[in-house]
Design a protein around this motif. Structure first.
Motif, PDB file in Angstrom:
ATOM      1  N   GLY A 295      13.098 -14.071  16.261  1.00  0.00           N
ATOM      2  CA  GLY A 295      11.656 -13.929  16.503  1.00  0.00           C
ATOM      3  C   GLY A 295      10.991 -15.292  16.639  1.00  0.00           C
ATOM      4  O   GLY A 295      11.510 -16.301  16.178  1.00  0.00           O
ATOM      5  N   ASP A 296       9.799 -15.262  17.257  1.00  0.00           N
ATOM      6  CA  ASP A 296       9.042 -16.505  17.418  1.00  0.00           C
ATOM      7  C   ASP A 296       8.316 -16.828  16.109  1.00  0.00           C
ATOM      8  O   ASP A 296       7.593 -15.989  15.570  1.00  0.00           O
ATOM      9  N   TRP A 297       8.506 -18.059  15.603  1.00  0.00           N
ATOM     10  CA  TRP A 297       7.907 -18.438  14.308  1.00  0.00           C
ATOM     11  C   TRP A 297       6.393 -18.233  14.294  1.00  0.00           C
ATOM     12  O   TRP A 297       5.851 -17.642  13.363  1.00  0.00           O
ATOM     13  N   MET A 298       5.705 -18.754  15.312  1.00  0.00           N
ATOM     14  CA  MET A 298       4.227 -18.678  15.333  1.00  0.00           C
ATOM     15  C   MET A 298       3.744 -17.221  15.313  1.00  0.00           C
ATOM     16  O   MET A 298       2.826 -16.873  14.593  1.00  0.00           O
ATOM     17  N   THR A 299       4.417 -16.398  16.118  1.00  0.00           N
ATOM     18  CA  THR A 299       4.021 -14.971  16.191  1.00  0.00           C
ATOM     19  C   THR A 299       4.151 -14.303  14.821  1.00  0.00           C
ATOM     20  O   THR A 299       3.234 -13.606  14.364  1.00  0.00           O
ATOM     21  N   TRP A 300       5.293 -14.536  14.150  1.00  0.00           N
ATOM     22  CA  TRP A 300       5.533 -13.816  12.898  1.00  0.00           C
ATOM     23  C   TRP A 300       4.778 -14.423  11.703  1.00  0.00           C
ATOM     24  O   TRP A 300       4.440 -13.709  10.764  1.00  0.00           O
ATOM     25  N   ILE A 301       4.479 -15.740  11.781  1.00  0.00           N
ATOM     26  CA  ILE A 301       3.606 -16.327  10.726  1.00  0.00           C
ATOM     27  C   ILE A 301       2.225 -15.682  10.838  1.00  0.00           C
ATOM     28  O   ILE A 301       1.608 -15.295   9.848  1.00  0.00           O
ATOM     29  N   TYR A 302       1.757 -15.540  12.089  1.00  0.00           N
ATOM     30  CA  TYR A 302       0.457 -14.897  12.349  1.00  0.00           C
ATOM     31  C   TYR A 302       0.458 -13.457  11.810  1.00  0.00           C
ATOM     32  O   TYR A 302      -0.484 -13.023  11.148  1.00  0.00           O
ATOM     33  N   GLN A 303       1.552 -12.716  12.083  1.00  0.00           N
ATOM     34  CA  GLN A 303       1.671 -11.333  11.584  1.00  0.00           C
ATOM     35  C   GLN A 303       1.638 -11.307  10.049  1.00  0.00           C
ATOM     36  O   GLN A 303       0.994 -10.459   9.441  1.00  0.00           O
ATOM     37  N   GLY A 304       2.371 -12.259   9.431  1.00  0.00           N
ATOM     38  CA  GLY A 304       2.421 -12.332   7.965  1.00  0.00           C
ATOM     39  C   GLY A 304       1.059 -12.591   7.354  1.00  0.00           C
ATOM     40  O   GLY A 304       0.695 -12.006   6.325  1.00  0.00           O
ATOM     41  N   LEU A 305       0.271 -13.475   8.021  1.00  0.00           N
ATOM     42  CA  LEU A 305      -1.099 -13.764   7.525  1.00  0.00           C
ATOM     43  C   LEU A 305      -1.962 -12.502   7.608  1.00  0.00           C
ATOM     44  O   LEU A 305      -2.779 -12.227   6.738  1.00  0.00           O
ATOM     45  N   SER A 306      -1.762 -11.738   8.682  1.00  0.00           N
ATOM     46  CA  SER A 306      -2.519 -10.478   8.838  1.00  0.00           C
ATOM     47  C   SER A 306      -2.174  -9.506   7.711  1.00  0.00           C
ATOM     48  O   SER A 306      -3.049  -8.816   7.172  1.00  0.00           O
ATOM     49  N   VAL A 307      -0.865  -9.481   7.348  1.00  0.00           N
ATOM     50  CA  VAL A 307      -0.435  -8.603   6.248  1.00  0.00           C
ATOM     51  C   VAL A 307      -1.151  -8.997   4.957  1.00  0.00           C
ATOM     52  O   VAL A 307      -1.589  -8.142   4.184  1.00  0.00           O
ATOM     53  N   LEU A 308      -1.308 -10.316   4.725  1.00  0.00           N
ATOM     54  CA  LEU A 308      -1.995 -10.786   3.507  1.00  0.00           C
ATOM     55  C   LEU A 308      -3.402 -10.213   3.419  1.00  0.00           C
ATOM     56  O   LEU A 308      -3.861  -9.802   2.356  1.00  0.00           O
ATOM     57  N   ILE A 309      -4.092 -10.224   4.559  1.00  0.00           N
ATOM     58  CA  ILE A 309      -5.483  -9.742   4.545  1.00  0.00           C
ATOM     59  C   ILE A 309      -5.522  -8.230   4.314  1.00  0.00           C
ATOM     60  O   ILE A 309      -6.371  -7.724   3.588  1.00  0.00           O
ATOM     61  N   VAL A 310      -4.555  -7.534   4.922  1.00  0.00           N
ATOM     62  CA  VAL A 310      -4.479  -6.080   4.690  1.00  0.00           C
ATOM     63  C   VAL A 310      -4.295  -5.823   3.191  1.00  0.00           C
ATOM     64  O   VAL A 310      -4.757  -4.823   2.643  1.00  0.00           O
ATOM     65  N   GLY A 311      -3.637  -6.767   2.516  1.00  0.00           N
ATOM     66  CA  GLY A 311      -3.340  -6.599   1.089  1.00  0.00           C
ATOM     67  C   GLY A 311      -4.520  -6.661   0.147  1.00  0.00           C
ATOM     68  O   GLY A 311      -4.363  -6.418  -1.045  1.00  0.00           O
ATOM     69  N   CYS A 312      -5.722  -6.979   0.630  1.00  0.00           N
ATOM     70  CA  CYS A 312      -6.875  -7.044  -0.274  1.00  0.00           C
ATOM     71  C   CYS A 312      -7.163  -5.664  -0.868  1.00  0.00           C
ATOM     72  O   CYS A 312      -7.419  -4.724  -0.121  1.00  0.00           O
ATOM     73  N   PRO A 313      -7.142  -5.532  -2.208  1.00  0.00           N
ATOM     74  CA  PRO A 313      -7.368  -4.192  -2.777  1.00  0.00           C
ATOM     75  C   PRO A 313      -8.842  -3.860  -3.030  1.00  0.00           C
ATOM     76  O   PRO A 313      -9.156  -3.017  -3.844  1.00  0.00           O
ATOM     77  N   CYS A 314      -9.773  -4.544  -2.299  1.00  0.00           N
ATOM     78  CA  CYS A 314     -11.224  -4.321  -2.534  1.00  0.00           C
ATOM     79  C   CYS A 314     -11.603  -2.845  -2.512  1.00  0.00           C
ATOM     80  O   CYS A 314     -12.162  -2.312  -3.467  1.00  0.00           O
ATOM     81  N   ALA A 315     -11.295  -2.204  -1.379  1.00  0.00           N
ATOM     82  CA  ALA A 315     -11.716  -0.807  -1.208  1.00  0.00           C
ATOM     83  C   ALA A 315     -11.101   0.080  -2.276  1.00  0.00           C
ATOM     84  O   ALA A 315     -11.743   0.993  -2.797  1.00  0.00           O
ATOM     85  N   LEU A 316      -9.853  -0.222  -2.628  1.00  0.00           N
ATOM     86  CA  LEU A 316      -9.153   0.588  -3.626  1.00  0.00           C
ATOM     87  C   LEU A 316      -9.839   0.470  -4.994  1.00  0.00           C
ATOM     88  O   LEU A 316     -10.106   1.471  -5.661  1.00  0.00           O
ATOM     89  N   ILE A 317     -10.137  -0.777  -5.390  1.00  0.00           N
ATOM     90  CA  ILE A 317     -10.786  -0.994  -6.702  1.00  0.00           C
ATOM     91  C   ILE A 317     -12.180  -0.366  -6.720  1.00  0.00           C
ATOM     92  O   ILE A 317     -12.665   0.094  -7.739  1.00  0.00           O
TER      93      ILE A 317
END
Length: 717
Positions: free
Chosen positions: A354-376
């Motif tokens: 895989g392309d490093w830049m593409t998957w680093i970008y995807q990983g950063l997006s996953v981090l933001i999805v991980g915010c449990p604000c709505a859940l809390i």
């Protein structure tokens, strides 16, 4: 312990984090911070500079102190600290300007960064790329600076929470040159936090409006002089003057005057209640038209209203099992998301070309999805809204945990006397053999008695407009009744044994047995030769009981059970009249407790009684509900108190509780569902920072708005 009102809490996770940090301070182990009410409880020995530092690092601050002595009574009065010259205005009254200012400040910063961001988008390709990056950087710093600093601090001390995730995402996006997305992440996260704060503030404000029913001052009468005093200074036996339209300052008795009083603040009942000399009035109720002089019977802090307000405030502090689970889940969920993000960044480039830049970008997006604000946030706004709604109806729920439980009950056990019935005897059957004498004699013997059966008979006599003579002599015969001489003739009134001096004809004896089989208490009246008549007395069934039981069955309560100490025949009669599914008679208080425990092993049981003699059974049920009308023992024993003197509001309370539970489940499903969908988008590599932040923000705004709908009262059809 000292109590303070804290403002500026942007989310439940922040409150939890502050609480954890405070617990680690010296003397801080018992510290607690409630996100729902914004109340901070800390030891007086704790260092305030350290407390302020922890709060400040999260954008929160102490608005004012809730001094303990004023805590129940003047939840909203001005408390001046003379030593320091501070005015700890209980500012919730005016919605705390400092909080409004802080919200305005955040909003201004967000608008400014939004304008700069738009300018950068429009000028992209028109001016030099370095200038565009500077614009993006300026917008990011203006809107994301506080989050970034908090996150950096957490990152250095290896604490993983929302801010940490956001900070890593910001650093990562900037590192791979995604300036546009990095700025949008910062702005949208700021908007998200602002909206979260607004949502909780709206729920708290609704609660605080409810708490403002407490009057502030009273017009005290002393030696013919009128003086305005604060209600906290009123003492037992003080006389106060209440003009039309004014609030009654504390519980008392009408000493002079006649008026109708609106008791909605206490009982939730909209209809005014007529009051005259000698009648009880509640603090917080409003005098409608006449002038009343009231003799105070309780210091304000002990009054029904003060207890209600205190309980409603306390109710916000408790965490429900759902909330405790969510908080625990969020603790593990955030690190888990970080591991997933790391795998998304590393696995495709290392093992799948895989392309490093593409998957680093995807990983950063996953981090933001991980915010449990709505859940809390799924639970607290819904709980505060539910407690507020029920309190407006004159129903006190002593905590979110009991509200949650109320929505789950499937079995409801009722005490009979005073709950399904009025607890007042009335004449249910009349047998008249000598109409001329029966009511005259009964009235003459019973008119000076205060016995409940005597009162029931007198009501019947008065209904017929009969004026009875006074007896010449009167004598009580223990365990039987009364013997009296009236107009030179002897008469007897009482149970069967009181008429043993005469032979009762078979037809009358047959009728006596029939009435006893119906569960009636008999009072016979006789002269020296014959029975003049009989009063069959029963406890009067409340008009609304049948309707309420039917409504409860419709709401999904599987079993309604009546428990009573009365004999089986009476129990059977009342049970069939009100429509309960089961009934048990001849029960001693300990039998009621055993029966409730037995039922509890088969389902979720609520026990409802009038709170005076039902305390053991109320305490042994999973949920104790008392019909209070302000009685101290009811307010103290039960988990839920109906401040009316009837069951009419119970179905509505259960409906609200069920709705709160539904909303919480729905919120959890939505917040987790959106995250799962966003995470699944990483498989084909479609997840972008835009989608990630919008899924998180969308869920947060959505659960906040859905929770606030609980406050909306539907018009009765």
């Amino acid at each position: 312990m000292n109590e303070y009102r804290v403002k500026g809490l942007s989310c439940g996770g922040c409150a939890q984090r502050i609480e954890d940090e405070l617990k680690q301070l010296e003397h801080g182990k018992d510290s607690s911070l409630s996100y729902k009410s914004g109340k901070l409880t800390i030891s007086p020995q704790i260092s305030m500079s350290k407390v302020n530092k922890i709060l400040k690092s999260d954008g929160a601050y102490i608005a004012h102190q809730l001094n303990d002595e004023h805590n129940h009574s003047d939840s909203h009065a001005h408390v001046t600290d003379e030593h320091h010259g501070h005015d700890h205005s209980h500012g919730d009254h005016g919605h705390d300007h400092s909080h409004a200012d802080s919200n305005k400040k955040i909003l201004t910063l967000l608008i400014t960064s939004g304008v700069i961001y738009t300018a950068a988008l429009l000028l992209d390709g028109v001016i030099d790329q370095q200038a565009i990056i500077l614009l993006y950087l300026a917008a990011t710093i203006i809107s994301g600076y506080t989050t970034f600093m908090r996150g950096l601090k957490n990152l250095l001390s290896v604490k993983f929470n929302i801010d940490t995730l956001m900070t890593i995402a910001l650093i990562g996006a900037v590192a791979i040159g995604e300036w546009k997305e990095a700025t949008l992440v910062a702005i949208l996260f700021g908007v998200n936090e602002l909206l979260e704060g607004y949502g909780m503030e709206k729920a708290r404000r609704s609660m605080e409006t409810l708490l403002q029913v407490a009057p502030k001052e009273a017009l005290k009468l002393e030696n013919g002089q009128e003086t305005i005093v604060s209600i906290s200074s009123l003492q037992i036996d003080d006389l106060v003057k209440i003009k039309p339209g004014e609030k009654i300052p504390s519980d008392g008795v009408v000493a002079e005057g006649k008026s109708s009083v609106n008791e909605a603040a206490i009982t939730g009942e909209p209809l005014p209640v007529e009051k005259e000399t000698g009648e009880t009035v509640f603090g917080g109720s409003i005098n409608n038209e006449g002038l009343l002089i009231v003799r105070i019977q309780k210091a304000y802090k002990d009054s029904s209203l003060a207890k209600i307000l205190h309980l409603v405030q306390e109710a916000q502090e408790t965490k429900t099992p759902t909330e405790l689970f969510i908080n625990k889940f969020a603790k593990y969920y955030t690190p888990l998301i970080m591991i997933i993000a790391a795998l998304v960044m590393l696995v495709p480039p290392l093992f799948l070309q895989g392309d490093w830049m593409t998957w680093i970008y995807q990983g950063l997006s996953v981090l933001i999805v991980g915010c449990p604000c709505a859940l809390i946030l799924s639970s607290p706004i819904a709980i505060v809204s539910g407690i507020t709604r029920t309190a407006r109806n004159g129903i006190l729920v002593k905590g979110g945990v009991f509200l949650e439980q109320l929505g789950k009950i499937d079995t409801l056990a009722f005490d009979k006397t005073g709950t399904l019935t009025k607890g007042e005897p009335h004449v249910a059957q009349l047998e008249i053999y000598d109409e001329t004498h029966l009511f005259n004699i009964a009235g003459a013997i019973e008119k000076s008695s205060s016995h409940p059966l005597a009162k029931a008979i007198m009501k019947e006599v008065e209904r017929r407009n009969i004026v009875s003579p006074d007896p010449d002599e009167i004598e009580t015969i223990g365990g039987r009744g009364i013997k009296a001489m009236i107009d030179g003739q002897l008469y007897w009134l009482g149970n069967e044994q009181s008429v043993e001096h005469i032979v009762i004809p078979k037809t009358i004896q047959k009728r006596i047995n029939e009435l006893k089989d119906e569960g009636l208490t008999l009072v016979l009246v006789a002269d020296e030769e014959q029975v003049l008549g009989m009063f069959g007395i029963a406890d009067e069934i409340r008009e609304e009981s049948r309707e309420v039981i039917a409504a409860l069955h419709k709401l999904g309560i599987k079993r309604t059970i009546m428990l009573t100490g009365d004999h089986q025949k009476t129990a059977e009669k009342v049970a069939s009249a009100v429509g309960v599914s089961q009934y048990y008679g001849n029960l001693l208080p300990e039998d009621k407790v055993n029966r409730v425990k037995e039922l509890s092993s088969q389902g979720t049981v609520a026990m409802i009684g009038d709170g005076i003699n039902d305390a053991p059974a109320l305490a042994s049920a999973q949920l104790g509900i008392a019909m209070g009308k302000g009685t101290d023992s009811a307010i103290e024993t039960a988990d839920i108190v109906l401040m009316q003197d009837h069951l009419g509001k119970l179905p509505e309370a259960i409906t609200i509780a069920k709705r709160v539970n539904r909303v919480i489940k729905f919120n959890i499903t939505v917040s987790l569902g959106l995250k799962i969908i966003a995470l699944l988008l990483t498989i084909p590599g479609w997840l972008t920072l835009w989608i990630a932040i919008l899924s998180d923000m969308g869920a947060t705004i959505f659960v906040t708005l859905v929770s606030l709908t609980i406050l909306i009262e539907r018009k009765q059809r």
